[in-house]
Design an enzyme around this catalytic site. Structure first.
Site, short mmCIF file in Angstrom:
data_model
loop_
_atom_site.label_atom_id
_atom_site.label_comp_id
_atom_site.label_asym_id
_atom_site.label_seq_id
_atom_site.Cartn_x
_atom_site.Cartn_y
_atom_site.Cartn_z
NE ARG A 67 48.44 35.33 38.77
CZ ARG A 67 48.43 36.60 38.32
NH1 ARG A 67 49.51 37.13 37.77
NH2 ARG A 67 47.33 37.32 38.44
NE ARG A 93 47.63 38.13 30.58
CZ ARG A 93 47.77 38.47 31.86
NH1 ARG A 93 48.64 37.84 32.62
NH2 ARG A 93 47.05 39.44 32.38
CG HIS A 163 54.68 38.02 32.83
ND1 HIS A 163 54.94 37.46 34.06
CD2 HIS A 163 53.97 39.14 33.08
CE1 HIS A 163 54.39 38.20 34.99
NE2 HIS A 163 53.79 39.23 34.43
CG ASP A 208 55.25 45.86 39.18
OD1 ASP A 208 55.92 45.56 38.17
OD2 ASP A 208 54.01 45.99 39.17
CD GLU A 267 57.26 40.25 33.92
OE1 GLU A 267 56.69 40.90 33.02
OE2 GLU A 267 56.93 40.33 35.12
C1 BG6 Z 1 53.96 42.27 35.88
C2 BG6 Z 1 53.57 43.71 36.05
O1 BG6 Z 1 54.63 42.12 34.68
O2 BG6 Z 1 52.79 41.46 35.85
C3 BG6 Z 1 52.78 43.85 37.34
O3 BG6 Z 1 54.74 44.51 36.08
C4 BG6 Z 1 51.58 42.92 37.32
O4 BG6 Z 1 52.36 45.20 37.49
C5 BG6 Z 1 52.07 41.50 37.04
O5 BG6 Z 1 50.91 42.99 38.55
C6 BG6 Z 1 50.94 40.49 36.96
O6 BG6 Z 1 49.97 40.88 36.03
P1 BG6 Z 1 48.68 40.02 35.83
O7 BG6 Z 1 47.82 40.76 34.85
O8 BG6 Z 1 49.12 38.69 35.28
O9 BG6 Z 1 48.03 39.88 37.18
#
Ligand code: BG6
Length: 295
Positions: A67, A93, A163, A208, A267
């Site tokens: 994360r 990922r 991302h 979002d 992103e």
């Molecule tokens: C973003 C999406 O790119 O990633 C969101 O648009 C999503 O909808 C976010 O919640 C995080 O995703 P994840 O799978 O890493 O929790």
């Protein structure tokens, strides 16, 4: 390949026992995990504060996404259509990438090259013939280039995203320029299509948004940390802007409840209507270049 690493780069064991390329040069400090080819840190020497945001609650374990930093979403973005059991944002990922080479360029930047073959047979629904090559230039600026090659004999369609999580002083005070006039799918409003008109993007609630059909450079102005981050891209027709705000942060086990004011994702992507279809034996490259200046 340790013997071949240039000065300032070393392979070591990172959090969770995962293999990591650590970079410590006169231009920047960086950490790149082979798990997901995941860049977790990039900090030019002139920046007191990291540019990329990382959650203190992130997992560091095989099979789980990290994360923060720069996860690579591929070969789909978000949940896989019609397949709720498939991992969100694809498999890149959460896969172990191969480190193919590390070199030092004249500018003082370290170049790291990694690759991933399109899905082991054990991963269902992943196009087997897609090969990924990822090249990062880690110096005073950061550039990332993801090249997908279709080694098969039939066309293949995929989505992708770099991302990128940015660290900010307070997300409620930042502005994002460059998306004026673009159309976006508002994912906090059921995917309704909206227009950004001539307004800068500001964050005052869960956000979002999937901006479509835009190759524009985006500029994030952050008065809290006194800097401007510029994201210039090629081969990308989508830009996603995301901040989970309060309730969604609390619902995510790997995201601290009070961390949301300190981050924003911008992103570089090709998603939804901007998915890429590659003819047999063709390649596609998407790049994002990030540069930081004081304001
Ligand atoms: C973003 C999406 O790119 O990633 C969101 O648009 C999503 O909808 C976010 O919640 C995080 O995703 P994840 O799978 O890493 O929790």
């Amino acid at each position: 390949m340790s013997a071949d690493l240039p000065s300032g780069a070393r392979l070591d064991t990172g959090r969770g026992g995962l293999a990591r390329l650590s970079i410590d040069t006169p231009t920047c400090a960086a950490e790149l995990y082979l798990h997901g080819a995941h860049l977790c840190r990039w900090q030019p020497r002139n920046q007191a504060h990291p540019v990329l945001w990382m959650s203190d609650a992130s997992r560091f374990e095989a099979g789980a996404p990290i994360r923060g930093g720069v996860p690579i979403c591929f070969p789909w973005f978000g949940p896989r259509a019609g397949d709720p059991s498939a991992p969100v944002h694809g498999v890149a990922r959460i896969s172990a990438w191969t480190l193919d080479g590390v070199t030092l360029e004249a500018s003082g930047a370290i170049i790291a090259r990694l690759s991933l073959d399109g899905g082991a047979p054990a991963i269902p629904h992943v196009p087997q013939d897609l090969h990924l090559a990822y090249e990062l230039h880690l110096g005073r600026d950061l550039s990332m280039a993801l090249t997908v090659t279709n080694r098969g004999g039939v066309p293949a369609t995929f989505e992708e995203a770099l991302h990128t999580y940015f660290s900010v002083g307070d997300v409620r005070r930042v502005t994002v320029a460059g998306l004026e006039g673009a159309t976006y799918a508002d994912k906090v409003d059921g995917g309704t299509r909206k227009s950004q008109s001539d307004e800068l993007v500001t964050i005052g609630a869960e956000t979002d948004r999937l901006y479509l059909d835009t190759g524009a450079t985006v500029t994030l102005t952050d008065p809290g940390l006194g800097r401007r981050l510029r994201v210039e891209k090629t081969g990308s027709r989508s830009t996603v802007v995301w901040n989970p705000w309060i309730a969604k942060s609390r619902a995510m086990p790997d995201f601290g409840d009070d961390e949301w004011p300190g981050m924003i994702c911008i992103e570089t992507a090709n998603a939804s209507a901007n998915a890429v279809t590659l003819p047999p034996h063709a390649s596609h490259t998407m790049t994002a270049a990030i540069n930081v200046t004081a304001i």
